[in-house]
Write a protein that holds these residues in place. Structure first.
Motif, short mmCIF file in Angstrom:
data_model
loop_
_atom_site.label_atom_id
_atom_site.label_comp_id
_atom_site.label_asym_id
_atom_site.label_seq_id
_atom_site.Cartn_x
_atom_site.Cartn_y
_atom_site.Cartn_z
N ALA A 1 1.87 27.54 21.49
CA ALA A 1 1.20 26.28 21.86
C ALA A 1 2.19 25.32 22.53
N THR A 2 3.38 25.22 21.96
CA THR A 2 4.40 24.34 22.53
C THR A 2 4.84 24.85 23.91
N ALA A 3 5.06 26.16 24.01
CA ALA A 3 5.46 26.73 25.31
C ALA A 3 4.39 26.48 26.34
N HIS A 4 3.14 26.69 25.99
CA HIS A 4 2.02 26.48 26.93
C HIS A 4 1.96 25.03 27.38
N ARG A 5 2.07 24.10 26.43
CA ARG A 5 2.04 22.66 26.76
C ARG A 5 3.19 22.29 27.69
N ARG A 6 4.38 22.79 27.39
CA ARG A 6 5.55 22.47 28.21
C ARG A 6 5.44 23.09 29.61
N ILE A 7 4.95 24.30 29.70
CA ILE A 7 4.79 24.95 31.02
C ILE A 7 3.79 24.16 31.85
N LYS A 8 2.69 23.75 31.25
CA LYS A 8 1.70 22.94 31.98
C LYS A 8 2.35 21.65 32.49
N ARG A 9 3.18 21.02 31.66
CA ARG A 9 3.86 19.79 32.05
C ARG A 9 4.87 20.05 33.17
N LEU A 10 5.61 21.17 33.09
CA LEU A 10 6.57 21.51 34.15
C LEU A 10 5.85 21.73 35.48
N LYS A 11 4.67 22.33 35.44
CA LYS A 11 3.87 22.50 36.66
C LYS A 11 3.40 21.15 37.18
N ALA A 12 2.89 20.30 36.30
CA ALA A 12 2.37 18.99 36.69
C ALA A 12 3.46 18.12 37.31
N LYS A 13 4.68 18.25 36.80
CA LYS A 13 5.80 17.45 37.30
C LYS A 13 6.46 18.06 38.54
N GLY A 14 6.01 19.24 38.95
CA GLY A 14 6.54 19.85 40.17
C GLY A 14 7.78 20.71 39.98
N TYR A 15 8.20 20.94 38.75
CA TYR A 15 9.34 21.83 38.52
C TYR A 15 8.97 23.27 38.86
N ILE A 16 7.72 23.63 38.58
CA ILE A 16 7.19 24.94 38.95
C ILE A 16 6.20 24.68 40.07
#
Length: 155
Positions: A38-53
């Motif tokens: 759950a934490t990994a999923h939330r963080r990955i979504k945030r990294l995408k939203a912030k443009g890191y991914i």
């Protein structure tokens, strides 16, 4: 996390893990980074939203594609203004054989990476794109072998 806020250890671990193999399951990524799914999923979504991914893709082997020949081309523009340079960049963006285009410093203006079927295909692309108005000179190098090709960035 704001855009200028540095990534913490967990975010850096996620970025490194995903860059090494984005085909891993969420569980495998989470385990590798010491996080819950759950934490990994939330963080990955945030990294995408912030443009890191910026996107997730599969890397194809050029030798197995319809365009196995790689050429690297240096382009020098004439002494033209921004409208001519913008027109060149637009033409590059619309040319599918150009898989990368870099604006660079120094004596040349752009470096292009082309994926081509063969030398005849190269000639077609050159005649259509590089002989266009605005390009004063260009020089191409055909790739004999790929010595190193990495896509991962340090985090």
């Amino acid at each position: 996390m704001t855009t200028d806020e540095p990534l913490d250890r967990a975010d850096r671990a996620l970025m490194n893990s995903l860059q090494a193999d984005a085909d891993q399951s969420l569980q495998e990524v989470a385990d590798a980074c010491g996080l819950s799914t759950a934490t990994a999923h939330r963080r990955i979504k945030r990294l995408k939203a912030k443009g890191y991914i910026s996107r997730t893709v599969a890397l194809a082997d050029p030798k197995r594609s319809a365009a196995p020949q790689t050429a690297i081309t240096e382009v020098k523009m004439g002494h033209l203004g921004e409208p001519a340079r913008a027109a060149f960049r637009k033409a590059v963006a619309e040319t599918p054989e150009v898989v990368q285009c870099w604006g660079v410093t120094g004596e040349i203006d752009y470096v292009l990476v082309l994926q081509l079927r063969d030398v005849a295909h190269y000639e077609e692309v050159v005649n259509g794109l590089l002989n266009a108005t605005g390009v004063s000179t260009f020089r191409s190098y055909f790739v004999l072998r790929r010595v190193k090709f990495e896509t991962a960035l340090p985090f």
